[in-house]
Design a protein around this motif. Structure first.
Motif, PDB file in Angstrom:
ATOM      1  N   LEU A  91      55.780  18.167  42.632  1.00  0.00           N
ATOM      2  CA  LEU A  91      55.592  17.152  43.671  1.00  0.00           C
ATOM      3  C   LEU A  91      54.697  16.024  43.181  1.00  0.00           C
ATOM      4  CD1 LEU A  91      55.867  16.129  46.579  1.00  0.00           C
ATOM      5  CD2 LEU A  91      53.929  17.608  47.191  1.00  0.00           C
ATOM      6  N   MET A  92      53.663  16.366  42.436  1.00  0.00           N
ATOM      7  CA  MET A  92      52.695  15.365  41.990  1.00  0.00           C
ATOM      8  C   MET A  92      53.324  14.337  41.060  1.00  0.00           C
ATOM      9  SD  MET A  92      49.380  17.859  41.404  1.00  0.00           S
ATOM     10  CE  MET A  92      48.245  16.536  40.978  1.00  0.00           C
ATOM     11  N   VAL A  93      54.212  14.791  40.160  1.00  0.00           N
ATOM     12  CA  VAL A  93      54.813  13.853  39.204  1.00  0.00           C
ATOM     13  C   VAL A  93      55.760  12.872  39.894  1.00  0.00           C
ATOM     14  CG1 VAL A  93      54.584  15.390  37.228  1.00  0.00           C
ATOM     15  CG2 VAL A  93      56.629  15.523  38.663  1.00  0.00           C
ATOM     16  N   ARG A  94      56.144  13.178  41.120  1.00  0.00           N
ATOM     17  CA  ARG A  94      57.023  12.269  41.857  1.00  0.00           C
ATOM     18  C   ARG A  94      56.252  11.145  42.537  1.00  0.00           C
ATOM     19  NH1 ARG A  94      61.377  16.185  45.048  1.00  0.00           N
ATOM     20  NH2 ARG A  94      62.275  17.190  43.186  1.00  0.00           N
ATOM     21  N   ILE A  95      54.985  11.386  42.809  1.00  0.00           N
ATOM     22  CA  ILE A  95      54.225  10.404  43.588  1.00  0.00           C
ATOM     23  C   ILE A  95      53.109   9.739  42.785  1.00  0.00           C
ATOM     24  CG2 ILE A  95      54.737  11.552  45.768  1.00  0.00           C
ATOM     25  CD1 ILE A  95      52.019  12.863  45.670  1.00  0.00           C
ATOM     26  N   MET A  96      52.904  10.174  41.543  1.00  0.00           N
ATOM     27  CA  MET A  96      51.863   9.558  40.712  1.00  0.00           C
ATOM     28  C   MET A  96      52.259   9.647  39.248  1.00  0.00           C
ATOM     29  SD  MET A  96      48.864  12.485  40.989  1.00  0.00           S
ATOM     30  CE  MET A  96      48.904  12.490  42.777  1.00  0.00           C
ATOM     31  N   SER A  97      51.551   8.908  38.423  1.00  0.00           N
ATOM     32  CA  SER A  97      51.871   8.880  36.999  1.00  0.00           C
ATOM     33  C   SER A  97      51.500  10.197  36.327  1.00  0.00           C
ATOM     34  CB  SER A  97      51.122   7.734  36.317  1.00  0.00           C
ATOM     35  OG  SER A  97      49.724   7.979  36.322  1.00  0.00           O
TER      36      SER A  97
END
Length: 223
Positions: A91-97
């Motif tokens: 999920l994190m890689v979808r919303i941040m670098s």
């Protein structure tokens, strides 16, 4: 209902410290006019002298033997928090670098600072001897485990690590002050026990100095 809501003065002081650092970072940067970094370091040593004065040796030995508590703390520090980031990674890689995600993993792999761990435990009226033991052990374990976790995460080997400097700092700021406080305990222990407010004020002042210095450095560095 609102009349019963009361802000902790220390929380207010933290917020004001952050605002001061944002508005006027120059005095608090490392090697700046106020030398906040040195004040924080000396303050940490002073806090641990006070802890050494106030801690009975039998309590320290008892804390060292509480291996179940130590196991839980160390597993949470070096296993639970990195696993949380790994689970949230898709999920994190979808919303941040990716760089920011790597930063979060690095943060999760780091041990808590000794000063913050012990000071916050003291403020919460927790078991300070256990906090000292775990914070010190976490710092030593982190010297080896954190680079290994990062190397695994990045699929690459880490660079050189100043292990000697870390150990020296831990000894100078934690172990020696606590030992010095223990030596002075027969002479000054009763006085410190009667004036616990001094230790509490020192805890909070050092935390504020650390926060101010950290935020000043971040703001000055454009973070």
């Amino acid at each position: 209902m609102l009349s019963r809501f009361k802000l902790d003065p220390f929380v207010v002081a933290l917020a004001l410290t952050v605002l001061l650092a944002i508005a006027w970072p120059a005095p608090g940067v490392t090697d700046g006019p106020l030398h906040a970094d040195k004040a924080a370091s000396y303050g940490v040593a002073f806090i641990f002298i006070l802890y050494g004065l106030s801690l009975a040796p039998e309590h320290l030995w008892k804390s060292a033997g509480r291996w179940r508590v130590h196991l839980v703390v160390q597993c949470a520090t070096f296993t639970l928090f990195p696993v949380i980031i790994l689970v949230a990674h898709p999920l994190m890689v979808r919303i941040m670098s990716q760089d920011m995600v790597t930063g979060f993993f690095f943060l999760a792999a780091l041990p808590s600072t000794v000063s913050s761990s012990v000071a916050m435990t003291s403020l919460a009226r927790g078991n300070v001897p256990v906090a000292i033991f775990n914070a010190s052990i976490s710092s030593l374990i982190g010297v080896f485990v954190t680079p290994l976790l990062m190397a695994w995460y990045l699929h690459a080997t880490g660079g050189q690590l100043a292990l000697q400097d870390v150990i020296i700092k831990l000894v100078l700021l934690v172990m020696l002050p606590v030992g010095f406080g223990q030596l002075l305990r027969p002479l000054l222990g009763p006085f410190v026990s009667r004036h616990k407010t001094v230790a509490r004020i020192a805890d909070r002042a050092v935390i504020l100095a650390i926060v101010y210095n950290s935020f000043c450095d971040s703001i000055a560095g454009g973070v």
